[in-house]
Design an enzyme around this catalytic site. Sequence first.
Site, PDB file in Angstrom:
ATOM      1  N   SER A   1       0.830  -1.207   0.000  1.00  0.00           N
ATOM      2  CA  SER A   1       0.000   0.000   0.000  1.00  0.00           C
ATOM      3  C   SER A   1       0.861   1.252   0.000  1.00  0.00           C
ATOM      4  CB  SER A   1      -0.873   0.066   1.264  1.00  0.00           C
ATOM      5  OG  SER A   1      -1.636  -1.085   1.383  1.00  0.00           O
TER       6      SER A   1
ATOM      7  N   HIS B   1      -9.314  -0.977  -7.500  1.00  0.00           N
ATOM      8  CA  HIS B   1      -8.303  -1.759  -6.803  1.00  0.00           C
ATOM      9  C   HIS B   1      -7.506  -2.630  -7.770  1.00  0.00           C
ATOM     10  CE1 HIS B   1      -6.818  -3.083  -2.863  1.00  0.00           C
ATOM     11  NE2 HIS B   1      -7.538  -2.089  -2.406  1.00  0.00           N
TER      12      HIS B   1
ATOM     13  N   HIS C   1      -5.156  -9.168  -1.318  1.00  0.00           N
ATOM     14  CA  HIS C   1      -5.175  -9.396   0.131  1.00  0.00           C
ATOM     15  C   HIS C   1      -6.245 -10.426   0.495  1.00  0.00           C
ATOM     16  CE1 HIS C   1      -3.481  -5.262  -0.163  1.00  0.00           C
ATOM     17  NE2 HIS C   1      -2.726  -5.648   0.845  1.00  0.00           N
TER      18      HIS C   1
ATOM     19  N   TYR D   1      -8.047 -10.301   3.100  1.00  0.00           N
ATOM     20  CA  TYR D   1      -9.239  -9.616   3.641  1.00  0.00           C
ATOM     21  C   TYR D   1     -10.190  -9.149   2.548  1.00  0.00           C
ATOM     22  CZ  TYR D   1      -6.739  -5.203   2.663  1.00  0.00           C
ATOM     23  OH  TYR D   1      -6.066  -4.190   2.044  1.00  0.00           O
ATOM     24  N   GLU D   2      -9.724  -9.120   1.313  1.00  0.00           N
ATOM     25  CA  GLU D   2     -10.613  -8.715   0.218  1.00  0.00           C
ATOM     26  C   GLU D   2     -11.564  -9.852  -0.159  1.00  0.00           C
ATOM     27  OE1 GLU D   2      -8.491  -6.015  -2.886  1.00  0.00           O
ATOM     28  OE2 GLU D   2      -6.908  -7.170  -1.920  1.00  0.00           O
TER      29      GLU D   2
ATOM     30  N   ALA E   1       3.076  -1.781   4.105  1.00  0.00           N
ATOM     31  CA  ALA E   1       2.899  -0.775   5.149  1.00  0.00           C
ATOM     32  C   ALA E   1       2.458  -1.544   6.384  1.00  0.00           C
ATOM     33  CB  ALA E   1       1.840   0.228   4.734  1.00  0.00           C
TER      34      ALA E   1
ATOM     35  N   MET F   1      -1.342  -6.837   7.190  1.00  0.00           N
ATOM     36  CA  MET F   1      -2.364  -7.738   6.648  1.00  0.00           C
ATOM     37  C   MET F   1      -1.929  -8.418   5.348  1.00  0.00           C
ATOM     38  SD  MET F   1      -5.569  -5.139   7.209  1.00  0.00           S
ATOM     39  CE  MET F   1      -5.697  -4.125   8.702  1.00  0.00           C
ATOM     40  N   SER F   2      -0.628  -8.600   5.187  1.00  0.00           N
ATOM     41  CA  SER F   2      -0.153  -9.170   3.912  1.00  0.00           C
ATOM     42  C   SER F   2       1.163  -9.912   4.109  1.00  0.00           C
ATOM     43  CB  SER F   2       0.032  -8.043   2.886  1.00  0.00           C
ATOM     44  OG  SER F   2       1.115  -7.214   3.273  1.00  0.00           O
TER      45      SER F   2
ATOM     46  N   ASN G   1       2.215   3.756  10.843  1.00  0.00           N
ATOM     47  CA  ASN G   1       1.479   4.268  12.016  1.00  0.00           C
ATOM     48  C   ASN G   1       1.913   3.445  13.213  1.00  0.00           C
ATOM     49  OD1 ASN G   1      -0.196   2.088  10.462  1.00  0.00           O
ATOM     50  ND2 ASN G   1      -0.914   1.963  12.573  1.00  0.00           N
TER      51      ASN G   1
ATOM     52  N   HIS H   1      -6.729   4.500   7.506  1.00  0.00           N
ATOM     53  CA  HIS H   1      -6.004   4.153   6.291  1.00  0.00           C
ATOM     54  C   HIS H   1      -5.365   5.396   5.664  1.00  0.00           C
ATOM     55  CE1 HIS H   1      -4.798   1.717   2.923  1.00  0.00           C
ATOM     56  NE2 HIS H   1      -5.446   2.489   2.074  1.00  0.00           N
TER      57      HIS H   1
HETATM   58  N1  HPA Z   1      -2.408  -2.956  11.751  1.00  0.00           N
HETATM   59  C1  HPA Z   1      -2.570  -3.849  10.731  1.00  0.00           C
HETATM   60  N2  HPA Z   1      -2.218  -3.594   9.485  1.00  0.00           N
HETATM   61  C2  HPA Z   1      -1.671  -2.405   9.209  1.00  0.00           C
HETATM   62  C3  HPA Z   1      -1.480  -1.424  10.198  1.00  0.00           C
HETATM   63  C4  HPA Z   1      -1.867  -1.723  11.537  1.00  0.00           C
HETATM   64  O1  HPA Z   1      -1.720  -0.920  12.469  1.00  0.00           O
HETATM   65  N3  HPA Z   1      -0.911  -0.348   9.586  1.00  0.00           N
HETATM   66  C5  HPA Z   1      -0.767  -0.671   8.271  1.00  0.00           C
HETATM   67  N4  HPA Z   1      -1.235  -1.921   8.038  1.00  0.00           N
END
Ligand code: HPA
Length: 272
Positions: A29, A60, A82, A84-85, A112, A210-211, A234, A246
């Site tokens: 991402s 996407h 992903h 989750y998709e 990320a 998540m990847s 973050n 996001h």
């Molecule tokens: N948690 C899960 N996945 C993420 C995060 C997070 O804080 N930041 C970017 N992808």
Amino acid sequence: MNIQNIQEAASYITEKLSISPKVGLILGSGLGMLADEIENPVKIKYETIPGFPVSTVEGHAGQLVSGTLMGVPVVAMQGRFHYYEGYGLEAVTFPVRVMKALGVEKLVVTNAAGGVNPALNPGDLMLITDHINNTGQDPLIGPNESKLGVRFPDMSTAYDRALQEVARDVAKEMNLDLKEGVYVWNTGPSYETPAEIRMLQKVGGDAVGMSTVPEVIVARHAGMNCLGVSCISNMAAGILDQPLSHDEVIETTEKVRDSFLRFVKDVLARMS
Ligand code: HPA
């Protein structure tokens, strides 16, 4: 996993390429701009490749970009699939199988991620030294296709030690404060709770996302050497007293854009 599907996709791609890619790049991402630096690029939209997962989410869609980067023949995924998709893990990891069939031997995976270790800061780049699969899922569940790899693949060096050394050398020369740590895979799409993050701190996680882990498992099964880099976008939930979004993730990846590009490109230059 159907070998014929993999071969069909690889043949379709090979016909369009004038080079034979040696390094695969999976861009996370906000990090897809690395593919824009590829010279003499051939771009192939995912939806045109036979057997590739079909994107159901508007806006996407992604593409493969192949050409040379720092003199190295590469194929990059600009956008990944992903779990989750709603894609199955076979679909999520299908492009890795196809890369292997194209002749790719080394895989650079980027993402990320949220900082779990409080010593990390948003904007840090973190070399992934190992991972924790916190999902109870595995892309290799199901009958094993022995032509693709062994039933019980070793994961003791999921992230190649020699490639990690290259990354450390490059960081030193760039004066880049490259962090290192363990990446935890959660399915998402909900972010974690503060209690879950405290748990991940206790079990030895440094970053969460998540990847990446399914792709690396399949790459190791296929005998590819992996290098993983997280952009800490973050701090994970509960570490700072603020909600996660996001938008923040994307904003941070934009801020580190230049050092991320320089770093990955310089690593690539030494990977051949
Ligand atoms: N948690 C899960 N996945 C993420 C995060 C997070 O804080 N930041 C970017 N992808």
